[in-house]
Write an enzyme that holds these catalytic residues in place. Structure first.
Site, PDB file in Angstrom:
ATOM      1  N   PHE A  41       0.839  -1.215   0.000  1.00 51.61           N
ATOM      2  CA  PHE A  41       0.000   0.000   0.000  1.00 51.61           C
ATOM      3  C   PHE A  41       0.875   1.268   0.000  1.00 51.61           C
ATOM      4  O   PHE A  41       0.897   2.024  -0.987  1.00 51.61           O
ATOM      5  CB  PHE A  41      -0.939  -0.068   1.217  1.00 51.61           C
ATOM      6  CG  PHE A  41      -1.518   1.239   1.651  1.00 51.61           C
ATOM      7  CD1 PHE A  41      -2.138   2.077   0.742  1.00 51.61           C
ATOM      8  CD2 PHE A  41      -1.424   1.649   2.990  1.00 51.61           C
ATOM      9  CE1 PHE A  41      -2.674   3.295   1.146  1.00 51.61           C
ATOM     10  CE2 PHE A  41      -1.959   2.860   3.403  1.00 51.61           C
ATOM     11  CZ  PHE A  41      -2.577   3.687   2.486  1.00 51.61           C
ATOM     12  N   THR A  51       2.208  -9.519   1.070  1.00 51.01           N
ATOM     13  CA  THR A  51       0.957  -8.774   1.284  1.00 51.01           C
ATOM     14  C   THR A  51       0.776  -7.702   0.223  1.00 51.01           C
ATOM     15  O   THR A  51      -0.260  -7.037   0.197  1.00 51.01           O
ATOM     16  CB  THR A  51       0.927  -8.112   2.685  1.00 51.01           C
ATOM     17  OG1 THR A  51       2.073  -7.254   2.804  1.00 51.01           O
ATOM     18  CG2 THR A  51       0.956  -9.147   3.787  1.00 51.01           C
ATOM     19  N   TYR A 111       5.209  -7.767  16.047  1.00 49.59           N
ATOM     20  CA  TYR A 111       5.323  -6.584  15.177  1.00 49.59           C
ATOM     21  C   TYR A 111       6.014  -5.444  15.932  1.00 49.59           C
ATOM     22  O   TYR A 111       6.995  -4.872  15.457  1.00 49.59           O
ATOM     23  CB  TYR A 111       3.920  -6.156  14.743  1.00 49.59           C
ATOM     24  CG  TYR A 111       3.886  -4.945  13.828  1.00 49.59           C
ATOM     25  CD1 TYR A 111       4.396  -5.019  12.529  1.00 49.59           C
ATOM     26  CD2 TYR A 111       3.310  -3.747  14.243  1.00 49.59           C
ATOM     27  CE1 TYR A 111       4.329  -3.922  11.675  1.00 49.59           C
ATOM     28  CE2 TYR A 111       3.241  -2.651  13.396  1.00 49.59           C
ATOM     29  CZ  TYR A 111       3.751  -2.742  12.114  1.00 49.59           C
ATOM     30  OH  TYR A 111       3.686  -1.638  11.280  1.00 49.59           O
ATOM     31  N   LYS A 117       9.817  -3.958  15.116  1.00 49.29           N
ATOM     32  CA  LYS A 117      10.045  -2.562  14.727  1.00 49.29           C
ATOM     33  C   LYS A 117      10.993  -1.874  15.713  1.00 49.29           C
ATOM     34  O   LYS A 117      11.819  -1.049  15.318  1.00 49.29           O
ATOM     35  CB  LYS A 117       8.709  -1.815  14.664  1.00 49.29           C
ATOM     36  CG  LYS A 117       7.820  -2.254  13.509  1.00 49.29           C
ATOM     37  CD  LYS A 117       8.397  -1.834  12.168  1.00 49.29           C
ATOM     38  CE  LYS A 117       7.500  -2.220  11.005  1.00 49.29           C
ATOM     39  NZ  LYS A 117       8.024  -1.779   9.711  1.00 49.29           N
ATOM     40  N   THR A 171      -2.272   5.299   8.575  1.00 50.95           N
ATOM     41  CA  THR A 171      -2.378   5.959   7.269  1.00 50.95           C
ATOM     42  C   THR A 171      -3.376   5.200   6.414  1.00 50.95           C
ATOM     43  O   THR A 171      -3.487   3.970   6.536  1.00 50.95           O
ATOM     44  CB  THR A 171      -0.986   5.981   6.602  1.00 50.95           C
ATOM     45  OG1 THR A 171      -0.091   6.666   7.477  1.00 50.95           O
ATOM     46  CG2 THR A 171      -1.012   6.698   5.267  1.00 50.95           C
TER      47      THR A 171
HETATM   48  P1  NAD Z   1       1.653  -3.548   3.114  1.00 46.17           P
HETATM   49  O1  NAD Z   1       1.410  -4.882   3.717  1.00 46.17           O
HETATM   50  O2  NAD Z   1       0.675  -3.059   2.096  1.00 46.17           O
HETATM   51  O3  NAD Z   1       3.106  -3.470   2.480  1.00 46.17           O
HETATM   52  C1  NAD Z   1       4.196  -4.183   2.963  1.00 46.17           C
HETATM   53  C2  NAD Z   1       4.958  -4.741   1.770  1.00 46.17           C
HETATM   54  O4  NAD Z   1       6.122  -5.441   2.221  1.00 46.17           O
HETATM   55  C3  NAD Z   1       4.128  -5.733   0.946  1.00 46.17           C
HETATM   56  O5  NAD Z   1       4.174  -5.374  -0.418  1.00 46.17           O
HETATM   57  C4  NAD Z   1       4.819  -7.074   1.218  1.00 46.17           C
HETATM   58  O6  NAD Z   1       4.667  -7.991   0.150  1.00 46.17           O
HETATM   59  C5  NAD Z   1       6.246  -6.629   1.457  1.00 46.17           C
HETATM   60  N1  NAD Z   1       7.029  -7.615   2.191  1.00 46.17           N
HETATM   61  C6  NAD Z   1       6.717  -8.240   3.369  1.00 46.17           C
HETATM   62  N2  NAD Z   1       7.687  -9.094   3.720  1.00 46.17           N
HETATM   63  C7  NAD Z   1       8.648  -8.998   2.755  1.00 46.17           C
HETATM   64  C8  NAD Z   1       9.905  -9.636   2.552  1.00 46.17           C
HETATM   65  N3  NAD Z   1      10.373 -10.542   3.408  1.00 46.17           N
HETATM   66  N4  NAD Z   1      10.614  -9.316   1.442  1.00 46.17           N
HETATM   67  C9  NAD Z   1      10.159  -8.415   0.562  1.00 46.17           C
HETATM   68  N5  NAD Z   1       8.981  -7.769   0.706  1.00 46.17           N
HETATM   69  C10 NAD Z   1       8.232  -8.066   1.785  1.00 46.17           C
HETATM   70  O7  NAD Z   1       1.747  -2.517   4.328  1.00 46.17           O
HETATM   71  P2  NAD Z   1       1.850  -0.921   4.329  1.00 46.17           P
HETATM   72  O8  NAD Z   1       0.686  -0.407   5.054  1.00 46.17           O
HETATM   73  O9  NAD Z   1       2.132  -0.415   2.980  1.00 46.17           O
HETATM   74  O10 NAD Z   1       3.130  -0.719   5.261  1.00 46.17           O
HETATM   75  C11 NAD Z   1       4.413  -0.436   4.738  1.00 46.17           C
HETATM   76  C12 NAD Z   1       5.381  -0.171   5.877  1.00 46.17           C
HETATM   77  O11 NAD Z   1       4.941   0.942   6.642  1.00 46.17           O
HETATM   78  C13 NAD Z   1       5.525  -1.347   6.840  1.00 46.17           C
HETATM   79  O12 NAD Z   1       6.865  -1.447   7.235  1.00 46.17           O
HETATM   80  C14 NAD Z   1       4.656  -0.926   8.018  1.00 46.17           C
HETATM   81  O13 NAD Z   1       5.113  -1.510   9.210  1.00 46.17           O
HETATM   82  C15 NAD Z   1       4.843   0.575   8.001  1.00 46.17           C
HETATM   83  N6  NAD Z   1       3.689   1.253   8.642  1.00 46.17           N
HETATM   84  C16 NAD Z   1       2.495   1.369   7.984  1.00 46.17           C
HETATM   85  C17 NAD Z   1       1.428   2.003   8.607  1.00 46.17           C
HETATM   86  C18 NAD Z   1       0.100   2.219   7.916  1.00 46.17           C
HETATM   87  O14 NAD Z   1      -0.808   2.828   8.505  1.00 46.17           O
HETATM   88  N7  NAD Z   1      -0.098   1.795   6.678  1.00 46.17           N
HETATM   89  C19 NAD Z   1       1.567   2.501   9.923  1.00 46.17           C
HETATM   90  C20 NAD Z   1       2.794   2.318  10.560  1.00 46.17           C
HETATM   91  C21 NAD Z   1       3.854   1.717   9.906  1.00 46.17           C
END
Ligand code: NAD
Length: 310
Positions: free
Chosen positions: A12, A36, A145, A149, A175
């Site tokens: 995302f 994901t 998780y 982090k 977000t």
């Molecule tokens: P998401 O699940 O849509 O994206 C995560 C991506 O990481 C996916 O495309 C997944 O396939 C990839 N991934 C997972 N394990 C992997 C691996 N071993 N090798 C390669 N790729 C891998 O989640 P998001 O919401 O886009 O979050 C992205 C980042 O931002 C994450 O690190 C998350 O912890 C952080 N984050 C997001 C939010 C939010 O509100 N969206 C809030 C806090 C932190």
């Protein structure tokens, strides 16, 4: 032309980040194992300045060309995903972050790790400033998780202090925006899906727990500003406009024009009671603050799903 590696770039946030970096005229190498994320998230940005590598970041990563920035976002992010993939979540936070940092070190690239407001756990200070060390249950189900982090932050600072890598840490608060998966378990896509289907919106607990929701475009702008700054200490990026989950559900019902009722379900274990970023540092260091309010952001999200907000 400078080059950025975006780990988790098919997810995302990552896909929006790839899009914004390409729009700045950068070359982008997206590294993702599609755990994901999906290829649909990035199919509209395929082009000669965009490379997709299907790679599991828990394994060593080699990139042939020069790299200026490493944005490290790869990690399961929603509770549904990290509860389903607990060991993988710990591995990607540890081995995966080692590999991303190793790449930044080898390429002498600026590094940004995507941390989270979850490092504050169920906070005892409100709103949460970066100086707060948090209140995390390491052995509860969410510990995989939160602690991954926290470990990734410690590792990032160690690479900076001991290895001289030019690192930054962003603590991202909730977000939302287009390309969230309807069944990823996070509040906004869940409520929108339920409202569209005419089903009851399921609010956990009594809905009095608070969150602060940031629209994805504001978030991505903050990530890029931080990566392009010289800052090494953590910076919160999120929208301080706090609301209860019940208020959020009511807003979604109103904007979708749905007749769904709101029902209450058991609160998940260790669900934080409050969540609101103190963005004083982001304002002072980066001149960043969010500009897109909840109704506007939800309107954009609904428009992306082919629906005009009521
Ligand atoms: P998401 O699940 O849509 O994206 C995560 C991506 O990481 C996916 O495309 C997944 O396939 C990839 N991934 C997972 N394990 C992997 C691996 N071993 N090798 C390669 N790729 C891998 O989640 P998001 O919401 O886009 O979050 C992205 C980042 O931002 C994450 O690190 C998350 O912890 C952080 N984050 C997001 C939010 C939010 O509100 N969206 C809030 C806090 C932190």
């Amino acid at each position: 032309m400078s080059t950025a590696v975006v780990t988790g770039g098919a997810g995302f946030l990552g896909s929006h980040l790839c899009e914004a970096l390409l729009a700045k005229g950068m070359r982008v190498i997206c590294v993702d194992n599609l755990d994901t994320g999906t290829l649909q998230n990035i199919e509209h940005i395929r082009g000669e300045d965009f490379v997709f590598l299907n790679h599991d970041l828990t394994h060593h990563l080699e990139i042939g060309e020069s790299v200026d920035f490493v944005y490290h976002l790869a990690s399961p992010a929603s509770p549904i995903d990290y509860l389903r993939l607990p060991l993988h979540t710990l591995k990607v936070g540890s081995y995966g972050t080692h590999n991303a940092l190793g790449l930044a070190k080898f390429k002498r690239a600026r590094f940004l790790t995507a941390s989270t407001s979850e490092v504050y756990g169920d906070p005892l200070i409100h709103p949460q400033p970066e100086s707060y060390w948090g209140n995390v249950n390491p052995i509860g189900p969410r510990g995989v998780y939160d602690e991954a982090k926290r470990y990734a932050e410690a590792l990032t600072m160690a690479y900076h202090r001991q290895q001289g890598v030019d690192t930054s840490i962003v603590r991202i608060f909730n977000t939302y925006g287009p390309r969230m998966r309807p069944f990823d378990g996070r509040a906004i896509p869940t409520f929108v899906r339920q409202a569209f289907a005419g089903k009851a919106l399921t609010v956990f607990g009594d809905g009095s727990q608070t969150r602060s929701f940031c629209y994805v475009d504001d978030l991505v702008r903050g990530l890029i500003l931080l990566a392009e700054s010289g800052e090494h200490e953590p910076v919160n990026i999120g929208n301080p406009n706090e609301m209860t989950l019940l208020e959020l559900a009511q807003t979604v019902v109103r904007l979708t024009g749905s007749e769904s009722e709101i029902v209450f379900e058991a609160l998940p274990e260790d669900d934080p009671q409050v969540r609101k970023p103190d963005i004083t540092r982001a304002r002072a260091l980066l001149g960043w603050e969010p500009t897109i309010g909840l109704e506007e952001g939800l309107g954009r999200l609904l428009a992306s799903l082919g629906h005009q907000a009521a």
